[in-house]
Write an enzyme that holds these catalytic residues in place. Sequence first.
Site, PDB file in Angstrom:
ATOM      1  N   GLY A  31      25.862  -1.087 -10.385  1.00  0.00           N
ATOM      2  CA  GLY A  31      24.921  -1.358 -11.464  1.00  0.00           C
ATOM      3  C   GLY A  31      24.621  -2.836 -11.647  1.00  0.00           C
ATOM      4  O   GLY A  31      24.905  -3.655 -10.791  1.00  0.00           O
ATOM      5  N   LEU A  33      21.606  -4.111 -11.665  1.00  0.00           N
ATOM      6  CA  LEU A  33      20.839  -4.193 -10.419  1.00  0.00           C
ATOM      7  C   LEU A  33      20.006  -5.464 -10.333  1.00  0.00           C
ATOM      8  O   LEU A  33      19.489  -5.958 -11.327  1.00  0.00           O
ATOM      9  CB  LEU A  33      19.914  -2.980 -10.323  1.00  0.00           C
ATOM     10  CG  LEU A  33      20.640  -1.630 -10.398  1.00  0.00           C
ATOM     11  CD1 LEU A  33      19.632  -0.487 -10.349  1.00  0.00           C
ATOM     12  CD2 LEU A  33      21.671  -1.490  -9.281  1.00  0.00           C
ATOM     13  N   HIS A  37      19.758  -5.005  -4.557  1.00  0.00           N
ATOM     14  CA  HIS A  37      19.882  -3.538  -4.650  1.00  0.00           C
ATOM     15  C   HIS A  37      18.518  -2.879  -4.472  1.00  0.00           C
ATOM     16  O   HIS A  37      18.388  -1.857  -3.795  1.00  0.00           O
ATOM     17  CB  HIS A  37      20.392  -3.128  -6.032  1.00  0.00           C
ATOM     18  CG  HIS A  37      21.756  -3.633  -6.391  1.00  0.00           C
ATOM     19  ND1 HIS A  37      21.963  -4.574  -7.370  1.00  0.00           N
ATOM     20  CD2 HIS A  37      22.979  -3.306  -5.915  1.00  0.00           C
ATOM     21  CE1 HIS A  37      23.263  -4.796  -7.494  1.00  0.00           C
ATOM     22  NE2 HIS A  37      23.900  -4.053  -6.616  1.00  0.00           N
TER      23      HIS A  37
END
Length: 282
Positions: A31, A33, A37
């Site tokens: 996570g 991001l 990513h």
Amino acid sequence: MQTILEPSAVQRLCESFRSGGKTIGFVPTMGFLHEGHLSLMRTARAESAVLVVSIFVNPTQFGQGEDFDSYPRDLRGDLIQIERVGGDLVFTPSVGVMYPEGFCSFVEVTELTDVLCGASRPGHFRGVATVVTKLFNLIRPHRAYFGQKDYQQSVVIRRLVADLNFDLKVVVLPTIREPDGLAMSSRNARLTPEQRRAALVLYRSLRHSEERVREGERNAKAICDEMRGMIEAEPLARIDYVALCDPETLKPIDWIEGCTLAALAVRFGSTRLIDNILISLP
Ligand code: PAF
């Protein structure tokens, strides 16, 4: 886009994609991001019928005193970004469902994990290999996408996939950098403005190593010493390691004879950053 918290539900849904003949592209993340990513997700999106993303800050890959509790998190913002790149399914399990009471099975990749980040973060890759194995078993992707910034992780995962006969392709994509060269990382958010400026020395020293090879230097220690000198001249930086290695075995090299991995880990305050480049001979 669906968000699922339960392992059994994600397993059922992914199995239905597979049996329906759909290819699954999978991007595992912790996570918070960033563009790194998102670039993995865009490629996975373009190459697969279904894009699955996981968001799970995996406690088993953090050592005692590391930044598990303070690791940046922003689930709501992450879901918006995944929706924008066309994600189909986001798996966001809790620690409790991934590691329920009594959990005691771990996956260990040896040798490749004795060096670099494995040496300074004992148990880190055991946690990574364990969670990635669980995610692969639940999602059964056709392709799984990782960034080159975590170079050692990508080598460890390729080995894991080969050794344990996972039926999937590991795709490793280039590091995405800020315009000034800093490799994108969720941990960058924790740098003060002074540390953020100081951290530019990482990519500068990596580029210096490449430059020295281009000039004809082949003595790996001499190049590492120069890189160290550059980083040590930055008062906010504390070196964890600087290494020139074989890109497959990750063993340190004395003499540069072929493609070489230049890799480093450096702390700025409590934030540890890693970066690397692959240097090919001119
Ligand atoms: O690279 C990461 O973000 C993590 O190590 C991974 C692969 C999602 C496993 O927790």
